[in-house]
Design a protein around this motif. Sequence first.
Motif, PDB file in Angstrom:
ATOM      1  N   ASP A 282      77.155  52.201 -52.366  1.00 30.72           N
ATOM      2  CA  ASP A 282      78.042  52.040 -51.589  1.00 30.72           C
ATOM      3  C   ASP A 282      79.241  51.008 -51.545  1.00 30.72           C
ATOM      4  O   ASP A 282      80.378  51.686 -51.359  1.00 30.72           O
ATOM      5  N   ILE A 285      81.603  53.182 -53.739  1.00 27.22           N
ATOM      6  CA  ILE A 285      82.370  54.230 -52.884  1.00 27.22           C
ATOM      7  C   ILE A 285      83.501  53.647 -52.234  1.00 27.22           C
ATOM      8  O   ILE A 285      84.660  54.120 -52.254  1.00 27.22           O
ATOM      9  N   VAL A 286      83.253  52.319 -51.700  1.00 29.92           N
ATOM     10  CA  VAL A 286      84.248  51.652 -50.708  1.00 29.92           C
ATOM     11  C   VAL A 286      85.432  51.132 -51.875  1.00 29.92           C
ATOM     12  O   VAL A 286      86.498  51.357 -51.369  1.00 29.92           O
ATOM     13  N   THR A 292      86.558  51.834 -45.860  1.00 33.88           N
ATOM     14  CA  THR A 292      85.108  51.208 -45.361  1.00 33.88           C
ATOM     15  C   THR A 292      84.415  52.782 -45.284  1.00 33.88           C
ATOM     16  O   THR A 292      84.935  53.668 -45.046  1.00 33.88           O
ATOM     17  N   ILE A 293      82.961  52.514 -45.165  1.00 36.75           N
ATOM     18  CA  ILE A 293      82.426  53.678 -45.017  1.00 36.75           C
ATOM     19  C   ILE A 293      82.561  54.422 -43.798  1.00 36.75           C
ATOM     20  O   ILE A 293      82.329  55.482 -43.527  1.00 36.75           O
ATOM     21  N   ARG A 294      82.630  53.378 -42.658  1.00 39.09           N
ATOM     22  CA  ARG A 294      82.944  53.962 -41.300  1.00 39.09           C
ATOM     23  C   ARG A 294      83.897  54.731 -41.429  1.00 39.09           C
ATOM     24  O   ARG A 294      84.238  55.933 -40.918  1.00 39.09           O
ATOM     25  N   GLU A 302      81.196  63.385 -42.922  1.00 40.53           N
ATOM     26  CA  GLU A 302      79.836  63.026 -43.692  1.00 40.53           C
ATOM     27  C   GLU A 302      79.726  63.822 -45.119  1.00 40.53           C
ATOM     28  O   GLU A 302      79.286  63.255 -46.219  1.00 40.53           O
ATOM     29  N   PHE A 305      81.521  62.144 -47.891  1.00 36.82           N
ATOM     30  CA  PHE A 305      80.833  60.978 -48.412  1.00 36.82           C
ATOM     31  C   PHE A 305      79.687  61.423 -49.134  1.00 36.82           C
ATOM     32  O   PHE A 305      79.498  60.728 -50.474  1.00 36.82           O
ATOM     33  N   GLU A 309      79.120  60.083 -53.122  1.00 33.92           N
ATOM     34  CA  GLU A 309      77.804  59.509 -53.389  1.00 33.92           C
ATOM     35  C   GLU A 309      77.141  60.123 -54.366  1.00 33.92           C
ATOM     36  O   GLU A 309      76.657  59.484 -55.306  1.00 33.92           O
ATOM     37  N   GLY A 327      72.334  53.898 -51.461  1.00 33.90           N
ATOM     38  CA  GLY A 327      72.849  54.085 -50.197  1.00 33.90           C
ATOM     39  C   GLY A 327      71.338  54.641 -49.457  1.00 33.90           C
ATOM     40  O   GLY A 327      70.522  55.454 -49.824  1.00 33.90           O
ATOM     41  N   ARG A 362      77.997  50.913 -40.301  1.00 33.95           N
ATOM     42  CA  ARG A 362      76.889  52.008 -40.621  1.00 33.95           C
ATOM     43  C   ARG A 362      77.049  53.282 -39.530  1.00 33.95           C
ATOM     44  O   ARG A 362      76.200  52.882 -38.546  1.00 33.95           O
TER      45      ARG A 362
END
Length: 411
Positions: A282, A285-286, A292-294, A302, A305, A309, A327, A362
């Motif tokens: 994670d 990725i960020v 951010t993931i959000r 998704e 994402f 991942e 993750g 999250r």
Amino acid sequence: MYRLIGESISHSYSQEIYEELGYDYGILDLREDKFENFMRNRVFKGINITIPYKELVRKHLDIEDEIASRIGVVNTVLKKDNQLIGYNTDYFGLKYLIEKNEIEVLNKNVLILGTGATSKTAAAVFRDLKANEIVKVSRTFTKNSITYDDLDSVKDFDIIVNTTPSGMFPDSGESLIDLSLFTKLEAVVDVIYNPLKTKLVIDALKLNIKAVGGLEMLVAQAFESARLFFDEDFNNEDIDKAYQKMVMKKMNVVLIGMPTAGKTTIARELAKKLNKDFKDVDHIIVERQGKTIREIFTHDGEDFFRMLESTIIKELSHLTNTIIASGGGSILDSENVDWLKGNGLLVFVDRPLELLYAEQSRPLTASDDNLEKIYKDRYQTYKDVSDVVVVNDESLDQVVNEILEAIKCAY
């Protein structure tokens, strides 16, 4: 000087094995013309030979031992009294691997993938261990082999041995055959050692078939070569200790589990204890996306994402000696699981639901209701794909120590 000679061999672990034994040893990558000159000059004490020179080297030898001569393949050359003597220590290594892992060969039918030098060694080992029928398979038909297309009509094999480069780093996701077609299959042996578990080995383990990779063979043949080079005696316990040390040095530990289960914290501590590198999927990725993931979920979705991942997991799977915090949803894609298992031990950090907590950062577990639903949906998958389960309901030290104990028994 003692060396490994071959072409495109930067991935080899041989130098590390010899250095662990305290010997001066190097790797020399040679094209064929350079190899011929090297052999004619004879400026070495002893060498190991790998792809593609295990048969070509024979014309330079003065003497071959009985096994090498019978097989027609040499992977070890010792210079003694200015004579070059050829040996096949791969024979010893493969035989050790089979016997150490208690693979029953007597009267079994064996399918060997490949027709090159290593396949000849494998055929000799299985003949000497009294296998019943031995069949080789190749991409093209020859008088001594069948093709992969012919496998539909011949499925009664008890043991399959891969002697091809298929599945070797960096093409770790490859496998030549579908193991589910073989209804009598009892064991799979893959001579590839990088990654520790090839896709062929992973596929066999999914089917509850005994399966082993080639690192044990590599270590055993190195000890047999060292015996010849340095006139030292070794026993099976010496080989096993060196193998376990190499596994610990190369193995990744991959932590899987729910968000807020403590994977990142535990991974950092494990990395310190084991002197391994640390990677967090994670976090990577960020860092790469600058979001951010959000924000990624909100702006890109998704599916995007999950694509990021999977890309990062594939990259990390090629690493060794690394602790990886995955993750929470990484294991939902079976390909991710296979990539991670190649060099990795998957540890499910099982934190009870009542100790998990919803986090706004999250998006899938931002509320208590969603957290509970995701937990129930994923829990069995975490257990099914993991190699080790540790319950994280007490101190950090306790869970780290449990994982350290589990690692010792991993291979």
